[in-house]
Design an enzyme around this catalytic site. Structure first.
Site, PDB file in Angstrom:
ATOM      1  N   ASN A   1       8.293  30.889  17.317  1.00  0.00           N
ATOM      2  CA  ASN A   1       7.192  30.376  16.511  1.00  0.00           C
ATOM      3  C   ASN A   1       7.078  31.171  15.213  1.00  0.00           C
ATOM      4  O   ASN A   1       7.338  32.372  15.177  1.00  0.00           O
ATOM      5  CB  ASN A   1       5.870  30.341  17.291  1.00  0.00           C
ATOM      6  CG  ASN A   1       5.406  31.682  17.810  1.00  0.00           C
ATOM      7  OD1 ASN A   1       6.198  32.500  18.269  1.00  0.00           O
ATOM      8  ND2 ASN A   1       4.104  31.901  17.783  1.00  0.00           N
TER       9      ASN A   1
ATOM     10  N   GLU B   1       4.302  31.537  12.279  1.00  0.00           N
ATOM     11  CA  GLU B   1       2.963  31.216  11.812  1.00  0.00           C
ATOM     12  C   GLU B   1       2.864  31.375  10.300  1.00  0.00           C
ATOM     13  O   GLU B   1       3.720  31.976   9.653  1.00  0.00           O
ATOM     14  CB  GLU B   1       1.935  32.117  12.500  1.00  0.00           C
ATOM     15  CG  GLU B   1       1.846  31.865  13.993  1.00  0.00           C
ATOM     16  CD  GLU B   1       0.838  32.743  14.701  1.00  0.00           C
ATOM     17  OE1 GLU B   1       0.599  32.478  15.884  1.00  0.00           O
ATOM     18  OE2 GLU B   1       0.305  33.704  14.093  1.00  0.00           O
TER      19      GLU B   1
ATOM     20  N   CYS C   1       5.966  25.684  15.736  1.00  0.00           N
ATOM     21  CA  CYS C   1       6.184  26.142  17.112  1.00  0.00           C
ATOM     22  C   CYS C   1       7.655  26.475  17.345  1.00  0.00           C
ATOM     23  O   CYS C   1       8.547  25.941  16.685  1.00  0.00           O
ATOM     24  CB  CYS C   1       5.766  25.050  18.098  1.00  0.00           C
ATOM     25  SG  CYS C   1       4.035  24.590  18.028  1.00  0.00           S
TER      26      CYS C   1
ATOM     27  N   GLU D   1       9.534  25.566  19.822  1.00  0.00           N
ATOM     28  CA  GLU D   1      10.307  24.422  20.306  1.00  0.00           C
ATOM     29  C   GLU D   1      10.808  23.557  19.153  1.00  0.00           C
ATOM     30  O   GLU D   1      11.971  23.161  19.121  1.00  0.00           O
ATOM     31  CB  GLU D   1       9.460  23.567  21.260  1.00  0.00           C
ATOM     32  CG  GLU D   1       8.991  24.310  22.490  1.00  0.00           C
ATOM     33  CD  GLU D   1       7.618  24.961  22.319  1.00  0.00           C
ATOM     34  OE1 GLU D   1       7.383  25.654  21.291  1.00  0.00           O
ATOM     35  OE2 GLU D   1       6.782  24.780  23.210  1.00  0.00           O
TER      36      GLU D   1
ATOM     37  N   CYS E   1       3.443  22.069  23.166  1.00  0.00           N
ATOM     38  CA  CYS E   1       2.268  21.327  22.720  1.00  0.00           C
ATOM     39  C   CYS E   1       2.636  19.844  22.583  1.00  0.00           C
ATOM     40  O   CYS E   1       3.794  19.461  22.712  1.00  0.00           O
ATOM     41  CB  CYS E   1       1.764  21.877  21.383  1.00  0.00           C
ATOM     42  SG  CYS E   1       2.827  21.500  19.964  1.00  0.00           S
TER      43      CYS E   1
ATOM     44  N   CYS F   1       5.302  19.045  19.883  1.00  0.00           N
ATOM     45  CA  CYS F   1       6.650  19.426  20.327  1.00  0.00           C
ATOM     46  C   CYS F   1       7.192  18.436  21.353  1.00  0.00           C
ATOM     47  O   CYS F   1       8.368  18.084  21.328  1.00  0.00           O
ATOM     48  CB  CYS F   1       6.649  20.842  20.892  1.00  0.00           C
ATOM     49  SG  CYS F   1       6.428  22.113  19.626  1.00  0.00           S
TER      50      CYS F   1
END
Length: 154
Positions: free
Chosen positions: A60, A62, A71, A73, A109, A112
């Site tokens: 990830n 940010e 993310c 993924e 999430c 993803c």
């Protein structure tokens, strides 16, 4: 009319994983070290294995201008697609690391999961998805429809 949708998955301990599954989870664990997560302090690593046998990792990333980050993924799926466009993605593993540095549960999430659905559609092959919950519980899903039962399609 009442209907039921069933979700299928398998459950393993980390010690029970073998071959590519174990390799993938270990690569995702290692990828947590490359996360940039100064705001959430939740480091996520993901890894995919391609039909060529190659492993690609992501983490990830940010950004202070939330939601500009990405993310783990999606980072790994987009990277694999960009760097290996002719290869199929066979499996994906995702692992979290908590603010104290310990491994912790991580599942994709919704965004993803939808990207995984697009990957499956594009390549005409289901993904094997491994979600680290603890050393005593790794959830394995065959196909994203078991994580996202009502996939958006056009």
């Amino acid at each position: 009319m009442d209907k039921t949708k069933t979700i299928h998955y398998q459950e393993y301990t980390l010690a029970e994983l073998k071959g590519d599954d174990l390799k993938l989870v270990k690569a995702a664990i290692e990828a947590t070290n490359n996360a940039y997560a100064p705001y959430s302090n939740f480091h996520v690593g993901a890894a995919v294995i391609l039909d060529s046998g190659e492993t690609v990792t992501g983490s990830n990333q940010e950004n202070i201008a939330y939601p500009s980050g990405l993310c783990a993924e999606r980072t790994v799926l987009f990277s694999a697609g960009a760097q290996h466009p002719t290869n199929k993605i066979l499996a994906l593993a995702v692992v979290g690391r908590n603010p104290e540095g310990g491994l912790t549960a991580a599942t994709p999430c919704g965004a993803c999961r939808q990207v995984m659905a697009e990957v499956e559609s594009r390549q005409g092959k289901k993904l094997r998805i491994l979600c680290y919950i603890s050393t005593e519980k790794i959830l394995v899903f065959e196909g994203v429809e078991n994580l996202l039962p009502f996939i958006f399609t056009m």
